[in-house]
Design an enzyme around this catalytic site. Sequence first.
Site, mmCIF file in Angstrom:
data_model
loop_
_atom_site.group_PDB
_atom_site.id
_atom_site.type_symbol
_atom_site.label_atom_id
_atom_site.label_comp_id
_atom_site.label_asym_id
_atom_site.label_seq_id
_atom_site.Cartn_x
_atom_site.Cartn_y
_atom_site.Cartn_z
ATOM 1 C CB THR A 207 -0.832 0.003 1.248
ATOM 2 O OG1 THR A 207 0.012 0.324 2.438
ATOM 3 C CG2 THR A 207 -1.612 -1.277 1.477
ATOM 4 N NE ARG A 236 7.491 5.300 -0.389
ATOM 5 C CZ ARG A 236 8.051 4.748 -1.435
ATOM 6 N NH1 ARG A 236 8.733 3.473 -1.175
ATOM 7 N NH2 ARG A 236 8.115 5.418 -2.441
ATOM 8 C CD GLU A 265 13.807 3.916 3.063
ATOM 9 O OE1 GLU A 265 14.289 4.373 2.018
ATOM 10 O OE2 GLU A 265 12.984 2.986 3.210
ATOM 11 C CG HIS A 283 14.142 2.220 -0.888
ATOM 12 N ND1 HIS A 283 13.255 3.268 -0.168
ATOM 13 C CD2 HIS A 283 13.359 1.744 -2.048
ATOM 14 C CE1 HIS A 283 12.161 3.436 -0.740
ATOM 15 N NE2 HIS A 283 12.228 2.609 -2.127
HETATM 16 P P1 NAD Z 1 -0.747 0.957 -6.411
HETATM 17 O O1 NAD Z 1 -1.170 2.279 -6.184
HETATM 18 O O2 NAD Z 1 -0.537 0.174 -7.829
HETATM 19 O O3 NAD Z 1 -1.376 -0.099 -5.265
HETATM 20 C C1 NAD Z 1 -1.473 0.453 -3.993
HETATM 21 C C2 NAD Z 1 -2.880 -0.390 -3.416
HETATM 22 O O4 NAD Z 1 -3.072 -0.299 -2.132
HETATM 23 C C3 NAD Z 1 -3.986 0.488 -4.196
HETATM 24 O O5 NAD Z 1 -4.987 -0.821 -4.973
HETATM 25 C C4 NAD Z 1 -4.855 0.901 -2.888
HETATM 26 O O6 NAD Z 1 -6.209 0.826 -3.156
HETATM 27 C C5 NAD Z 1 -4.188 -0.087 -2.003
HETATM 28 N N1 NAD Z 1 -4.575 0.422 -0.599
HETATM 29 C C6 NAD Z 1 -4.826 1.796 -0.268
HETATM 30 N N2 NAD Z 1 -4.966 1.802 1.165
HETATM 31 C C7 NAD Z 1 -5.219 0.537 1.510
HETATM 32 C C8 NAD Z 1 -5.621 0.119 2.741
HETATM 33 N N3 NAD Z 1 -5.715 0.833 3.819
HETATM 34 N N4 NAD Z 1 -5.350 -1.263 2.865
HETATM 35 C C9 NAD Z 1 -5.095 -2.056 1.847
HETATM 36 N N5 NAD Z 1 -4.858 -1.686 0.734
HETATM 37 C C10 NAD Z 1 -4.781 -0.268 0.349
HETATM 38 O O7 NAD Z 1 0.907 0.814 -5.947
HETATM 39 P P2 NAD Z 1 2.103 -0.098 -6.310
HETATM 40 O O8 NAD Z 1 2.637 0.437 -7.443
HETATM 41 O O9 NAD Z 1 1.506 -1.444 -6.285
HETATM 42 O O10 NAD Z 1 3.024 0.264 -5.166
HETATM 43 C C11 NAD Z 1 2.727 -0.134 -3.924
HETATM 44 C C12 NAD Z 1 3.537 0.410 -2.778
HETATM 45 O O11 NAD Z 1 5.041 -0.119 -3.117
HETATM 46 C C13 NAD Z 1 3.817 1.819 -2.872
HETATM 47 O O12 NAD Z 1 3.976 2.324 -1.361
HETATM 48 C C14 NAD Z 1 4.962 2.176 -3.708
HETATM 49 O O13 NAD Z 1 5.534 3.697 -3.343
HETATM 50 C C15 NAD Z 1 6.023 1.352 -3.346
HETATM 51 N N6 NAD Z 1 7.001 0.872 -4.071
HETATM 52 C C16 NAD Z 1 8.324 0.710 -3.344
HETATM 53 C C17 NAD Z 1 9.142 0.225 -4.134
HETATM 54 C C18 NAD Z 1 10.670 -0.263 -3.470
HETATM 55 O O14 NAD Z 1 11.696 0.150 -4.083
HETATM 56 N N7 NAD Z 1 10.587 -0.843 -2.253
HETATM 57 C C19 NAD Z 1 9.339 0.259 -5.470
HETATM 58 C C20 NAD Z 1 8.114 0.269 -6.344
HETATM 59 C C21 NAD Z 1 7.037 0.737 -5.280
HETATM 60 C C1 MLT Z 2 9.298 3.918 -5.599
HETATM 61 O O1 MLT Z 2 8.302 4.543 -5.081
HETATM 62 O O2 MLT Z 2 9.368 3.989 -6.894
HETATM 63 C C2 MLT Z 2 10.405 3.294 -4.995
HETATM 64 O O3 MLT Z 2 10.304 3.470 -3.691
HETATM 65 C C3 MLT Z 2 11.643 3.251 -5.802
HETATM 66 C C4 MLT Z 2 12.379 4.402 -5.778
HETATM 67 O O4 MLT Z 2 12.915 4.859 -4.877
HETATM 68 O O5 MLT Z 2 13.110 4.536 -6.913
#
Ligand code: NAD
Ligand code: MLT
Length: 315
Positions: A207, A236, A265, A283
Amino acid sequence: MSFNLSSVLISDEVDQKCVKILEENGIKVLKNSKLSKEELLKEIPNYDGLIVRSATKVTADVIAAGKKLKIIGRAGTGVDNIDCNEATKRGIIVMNTPGGNTLSAAELTCTLICCVSRNVHSGDRAMKEKKWSERKALMGSELYGKTLGIVGLGRIGKEVALRMQSFGMKTIGFDPIIPAEVSAEFGVQSMSLEELWPLVDFITVHTPLIPQTKNLINDAVFAKCKKGVRVINVARGGIIDEEALLRALESGQCGGAGLDVFTSEPPADFTLAQHPKVVATPHLGASTSEAQERVAVEIAEQFVDLAKGKKLFGA
Ligand code: NAD
Ligand code: MLT
């Protein structure tokens, strides 16, 4: 809508393809990922656009200093390092590249699930310390037949589900906006969180970090889960309450954790990352050459489209 976008500052490590596309379209680019906050404040007034990853904190004072600034682009998904309210107040567009790093983040999540279930990190540490006999303490468990609870069934949650189903895991999940019929199409049985907690062997969160998801996995949630539940966070820092996680690891209520993200971080305190039941990465979810090329190209093309008056895209 089209407007004059003649200069862009890239203040983080974004793939060089981004520079190439912007320059080919007549946009002047400065890429400098080593600017201090003071230097950024001095540079920003000269640019129409700013492109960042996560290192640059685009705070209200940075936005206010950007007198010509019309657009801020995030080469990635989360826009939590950008003060979007301040940008909106000043009529500045904020764009991201949702989807460009989805597969990389999903693959890292699956990797961490596998590592946690088989103690790969502890085995590796034992080998590096030449402690072969530690293998006795590193009995793992199969993923086959286990239940994976996926909180957040958006882009990454869905890809994780599809991949872990091939290991024979049962996938259940919760998302307030994804209808049960839709998640059923990718093999996830949707249910409330209260129904989900007692059923899961593994939990993975996907999420955004918003007030509703801050400390979503806390002491009360651990208490509702089976003893030994394992948790993964590639979304996150702060979605899993770090202090509650440490308590659950110590008591055995949590059997292991895979963490790519942290409340601060780099972490102010490395106790969790150093815990023997934790596999931690700094990360790295989007850190693949493929994802970085995709997000760089996407953000550059979105800037060029905007300069040419084409339709806007982004979350
Ligand atoms: P996305 O928007 O496609 O999906 C997120 C989902 O979370 C949505 O469907 C939304 O309805 C749901 N959501 C919102 N509130 C909620 C709740 N209270 N309970 C359950 N579900 C809920 O986003 P995504 O592209 O799948 O990314 C998900 C997360 O991963 C984000 O926080 C993004 O920043 C993070 N991310 C991290 C990295 C990394 O490097 N670690 C990389 C990419 C994305
Ligand atoms: C993102 O939200 O895209 C990821 O956390 C990855 C990044 O930091 O580039």
